[in-house]
Design a protein around this motif. Structure first.
Motif, short mmCIF file in Angstrom:
data_model
loop_
_atom_site.label_atom_id
_atom_site.label_comp_id
_atom_site.label_asym_id
_atom_site.label_seq_id
_atom_site.Cartn_x
_atom_site.Cartn_y
_atom_site.Cartn_z
N GLY A 27 0.78 -1.09 -0.45
CA GLY A 27 0.19 -0.30 0.16
C GLY A 27 0.73 1.22 -0.12
O GLY A 27 2.05 1.47 -0.20
N SER A 28 0.22 2.28 0.71
CA SER A 28 1.10 3.68 0.39
C SER A 28 0.17 4.42 1.66
O SER A 28 -0.80 4.57 1.25
N LYS A 29 1.31 6.04 2.11
CA LYS A 29 1.08 6.81 2.98
C LYS A 29 1.37 7.54 2.69
O LYS A 29 2.56 7.95 2.17
N PHE A 30 0.87 8.50 3.16
CA PHE A 30 1.43 10.05 2.74
C PHE A 30 1.15 10.54 4.62
O PHE A 30 0.95 9.98 5.50
N TYR A 31 1.84 12.22 4.40
CA TYR A 31 1.52 13.04 5.50
C TYR A 31 2.22 11.99 6.75
O TYR A 31 2.38 11.77 8.02
N CYS A 32 3.37 11.48 6.18
CA CYS A 32 4.29 10.49 7.82
C CYS A 32 5.02 11.00 7.80
O CYS A 32 6.67 11.45 8.14
N THR A 33 4.80 11.47 9.41
CA THR A 33 5.91 12.89 10.50
C THR A 33 6.56 11.61 10.70
O THR A 33 6.63 11.05 11.30
N GLY A 34 8.14 11.90 10.48
CA GLY A 34 9.59 12.00 10.85
C GLY A 34 9.67 10.21 10.17
O GLY A 34 10.99 9.79 11.18
N ALA A 35 9.03 10.19 9.62
CA ALA A 35 9.02 8.17 9.15
C ALA A 35 10.88 8.27 8.07
O ALA A 35 11.71 7.37 8.60
N ILE A 36 11.16 9.66 7.51
CA ILE A 36 12.40 9.55 6.86
C ILE A 36 13.28 9.43 8.46
O ILE A 36 14.82 8.55 7.63
N PHE A 37 13.57 10.21 8.80
CA PHE A 37 14.85 9.53 10.21
C PHE A 37 13.90 8.66 11.78
O PHE A 37 15.13 8.70 11.74
N ALA A 38 13.25 8.02 11.22
CA ALA A 38 13.28 7.06 11.81
C ALA A 38 13.68 5.91 11.88
O ALA A 38 14.10 5.51 11.04
N HIS A 39 13.93 4.70 12.66
CA HIS A 39 14.84 3.05 12.65
C HIS A 39 13.13 2.59 12.53
O HIS A 39 13.48 1.09 12.36
N TRP A 40 12.43 3.11 13.24
CA TRP A 40 11.06 2.03 13.37
C TRP A 40 9.67 2.88 12.67
O TRP A 40 9.54 4.03 12.83
N ILE A 41 8.90 2.27 11.46
CA ILE A 41 8.45 2.86 10.74
C ILE A 41 6.69 1.97 11.45
O ILE A 41 5.64 1.20 10.78
N PRO A 42 5.77 2.15 12.44
CA PRO A 42 4.93 2.22 12.67
C PRO A 42 3.67 2.45 11.55
O PRO A 42 3.30 3.81 10.87
N THR A 43 2.98 1.25 10.77
CA THR A 43 2.14 1.50 9.82
C THR A 43 1.00 0.93 9.98
O THR A 43 0.60 -0.42 10.58
N LEU A 44 0.14 1.97 9.91
CA LEU A 44 -1.30 1.64 9.83
C LEU A 44 -2.64 0.20 8.31
O LEU A 44 -1.39 0.89 8.16
N VAL A 45 -1.99 -0.67 8.99
CA VAL A 45 -2.89 -1.78 8.49
C VAL A 45 -4.21 -2.44 8.60
O VAL A 45 -4.31 -2.15 9.85
#
Length: 425
Positions: free
Chosen positions: A177-195
């Motif tokens: 899938g795809s997401k937007f408004y992913c604040t902080g994801a670029i800098f993150a070590h983990w990406i909490p993702t709603l699925v």
């Protein structure tokens, strides 16, 4: 997590920017973080960091310079672990302290104040709905300085249904899938993702906490809003991204019962707005004293002696002081709800936070507007970067509509209607 039957693949179409290379994953933090002792220590560290972040805030905003070095400072400061419960080795500061830390940093740089919001949101979801094993693992990662971003929102549809799918693939789980408004994801070590996963013919929502370096996960720095420019709030695509079942946390179930996830999320948004407004006010005072000219009809030599200017400064000061008071009051009520999560205590927390958000929204925008009204045309010179306060306030206060805060508050007091339980209230 219950066993998931095999479901048809329903990958969302890739975003237009998906061909842009992903930024490199965040490296490990430079050294072991400081262990924050208590609330007072957290506030002291936040003030120290804010003083270090403020001088380059204009340049970061103008150049859209992603704040990698600043995020590493935030990690090694220990502030990213301040909500970890004591039983898992953290200081477990109060909600009021968490909000004050965020507001303090946001006053120095609105983007830097917003980036940790989703990090702390993920930790609250884990605290409320994670298993003991999940808490032990991820809280330890937070104590080690790891950063959690987010892949929650989706765009391109008028509804709020999530279309990013979690499906069983042999003995593994796969995300597409795809997401937007992913604040902080670029800098993150983990990406909490709603699925969403198909379970017996119905969609069930989970939070999958995905390692940033996972194959098939692409982050694009395509956020180009006029405010909050360096939050890294771009897009993410998941193309057959495999994830560990041990990293999948129930999500919707956490809102089917009374929990503090929503109030904690919202008090942080209130803190971001308030911090931006406070930063605008703090920038206004020296400019009025040292640079602004009094209006010709006043007959005065200094703008700071103008009675109309003095009155407006007083109005903004009162709004900000009231917003701070409501924010701290809301923090106390949220903490009480954490101790005993019932429909009534969580509703009280949601309403208290909504009241704070209503005033922090107004105070932030009024302070940012007043900066130009009181400082005059010279304050609009591009090199000063004072416009960032208004752009940041206007952008972040759009996160969710304050008019619905007033509706929830009024309905609660007038009709005894408990507010809805979700992350936006």
């Amino acid at each position: 997590m219950s066993a998931l039957p095999t479901a048809h693949s329903s990958s969302a179409p890739p975003l237009e920017h998906a061909a842009v290379p992903s930024p490199d994953p965040a490296p490990p933090v430079p050294h072991a973080p400081t262990r924050i002792r208590d609330d007072a220590h957290a506030l002291d560290v936040a003030r120290e960091l804010a003083a270090r972040f403020a001088p380059d805030a204009v340049a970061r905003d103008r150049e859209r310079r992603l704040p990698w070095a600043e995020l590493d400072l935030l990690s090694t400061s220990g502030l990213l672990s301040i909500t970890v419960p004591r039983e898992y080795g953290g200081p477990e500061v109060s909600s009021a302290t968490l909000a004050t830390v965020i507001a303090t940093i946001a006053a120095a740089d609105g983007s830097l104040g917003q980036i940790p919001q989703n990090h702390f949101y993920a930790l609250e979801v884990l605290r409320v709905g994670g298993s003991d094993a999940q808490k032990r693992f991820f809280f330890e990662r937070a104590l080690a300085g790891d950063r959690f971003g987010n892949a929650l929102a989706e765009i391109g549809h008028k509804d709020f249904k999530r279309r990013t799918r979690l499906t069983r693939d042999d003995n593994h789980f796969r995300i597409d899938g795809s997401k937007f408004y992913c604040t902080g994801a670029i800098f993150a070590h983990w990406i909490p993702t709603l699925v969403v996963a198909d379970e017996d013919g119905r969609d069930v929502t989970y939070l999958a906490i995905v390692p940033r370096q996972s194959d098939g996960l692409a982050i694009v720095d395509d956020w180009d809003g006029f405010g909050q420019r360096v939050t890294g709030s771009g897009s993410i695509t998941f193309d057959h991204v495999y994830t560990d079942a041990a990293h999948i946390v129930p999500f919707l179930a956490s809102f089917e019962r009374p929990t503090t996830i929503g109030p904690v999320a919202q008090i942080m948004h209130a803190a971001i707005d308030l911090g931006i407004g406070q930063g605008a006010f703090d920038a206004t005072l020296p400019f009025v004293r040292d640079h602004a000219r009094p209006w010709i009809d006043s007959g005065l030599t200094h703008a700071s002696d103008d009675p109309l200017t003095i009155r407006q400064v007083g109005e903004i000061a009162v709004q900000l002081r009231g917003a701070w008071a409501l924010l701290r009051r809301a923090g106390r009520i949220v903490d009480a709800a954490k101790q005993t999560m019932t429909a009534e205590t969580v509703a009280a927390a949601s309403i208290a936070v909504a009241e704070a958000r209503a005033l922090t929204t107004t105070a932030s925008l009024e302070a940012a507007n007043a900066l130009f009204e009181l400082c005059g045309t010279s304050a609009t010179l591009d090199g000063l970067g004072l416009d960032r306060f208004w752009r940041n306030a206007r952008t972040h206060t759009l996160h969710d509509p304050v008019r619905w805060k007033y509706h929830a508050i009024g309905n609660f007091y007038l009709n005894d209607v408990l507010p809805p339980r979700h992350g936006a209230l």
